[in-house]
Design an enzyme around this catalytic site. Sequence first.
Site, PDB file in Angstrom:
ATOM      1  N   ASP A  83       0.847  -1.188   0.000  1.00 10.79           N
ATOM      2  CA  ASP A  83       0.000   0.000   0.000  1.00 10.79           C
ATOM      3  C   ASP A  83       0.890   1.249   0.000  1.00 10.79           C
ATOM      4  O   ASP A  83       1.774   1.373  -0.840  1.00 10.79           O
ATOM      5  CB  ASP A  83      -0.955  -0.071   1.204  1.00 10.79           C
ATOM      6  CG  ASP A  83      -2.016   1.011   1.225  1.00 10.79           C
ATOM      7  OD1 ASP A  83      -3.009   0.888   0.492  1.00 10.79           O
ATOM      8  OD2 ASP A  83      -1.833   1.987   1.973  1.00 10.79           O
ATOM      9  N   HIS A 250      -7.146  -6.732  -0.427  1.00  9.21           N
ATOM     10  CA  HIS A 250      -6.058  -5.753  -0.425  1.00  9.21           C
ATOM     11  C   HIS A 250      -4.952  -6.086   0.563  1.00  9.21           C
ATOM     12  O   HIS A 250      -3.778  -5.829   0.305  1.00  9.21           O
ATOM     13  CB  HIS A 250      -6.635  -4.371  -0.096  1.00  9.21           C
ATOM     14  CG  HIS A 250      -5.614  -3.299   0.048  1.00  9.21           C
ATOM     15  ND1 HIS A 250      -4.783  -2.908  -0.980  1.00  9.21           N
ATOM     16  CD2 HIS A 250      -5.277  -2.514   1.113  1.00  9.21           C
ATOM     17  CE1 HIS A 250      -3.981  -1.928  -0.572  1.00  9.21           C
ATOM     18  NE2 HIS A 250      -4.266  -1.679   0.696  1.00  9.21           N
TER      19      HIS A 250
END
Length: 273
Positions: A83, A250
């Site tokens: 991320d 994610h």
Amino acid sequence: MHYRRAGDGPPVVLLHGWPQTWFCWRHVIEPLAERHTVIAPDLRGYGRTDKPLGGYDKRTMARDVAELVSGLGFDRVAVAGHDRGARVAHRWGLDRPEQVDRLAVLDIIPTREMWQRLDADVGRGYWHWLFHLQPDLPERLAGQDVAGYLGYFFERWTYRRDVFTPEVIDEYVRAFSAPGALRAGFDDYRASFPDDAEHDDADAEAGRRLTMPVLAMWGSAGLLGSLPSADIWRAYADDLTTAEIAECGHFLQEEQPDVVTEHLLDFFADARS
């Protein structure tokens, strides 16, 4: 700068994303540490690291980590980032290629591509980028219910929601309830434009690419599973390996830690110190 260190051997640095801290690597650190010295810092503004009022462009955040590992006595390291941490890692690899031996980026495409591909589909998935860019408002609204705001992302961005137990979520809520923590996390996003964008455009215009081996991984159930992620990364890296992680959203290293660890161990097997 707060960090966790474990193991012995060629060094590996693990960089977390938002809304998390070093804690997101907890399942990966121990098996990596059987072969490597593992360093997992809290990035500028996150966790137990200081939360200054500036310096959230990725160039500065990458310099923070570069100086940390130099201070620990390492000249060359392998790096994995997830991320926002992967964006720091990407910038680190561009600015200091002599220091980054191998680079793994988890569940991102380059920031420059994010801005260029911001159509309706990408906007629906990444609406928070534009919200977090706004001055003051995200802190005011999210600060009224930190647990509710962070919990929204832990629920919506995951395939295996069971991994985010109340105890795990509480760990992140505590971190982002500290004075200055929400503001610092949003400042990380605010630096994406124009500061990071200007640096990225300058690299693109100069033809600079990642020259070290790069591993790009993403979750099959996340937004990147619907983008040509491998093709995108080939335009930025000379030596690219890709992996799509099945049954994963994610948060790769928390949803599928064993699979992610296996990929990282294989990729870092030839890492040098």
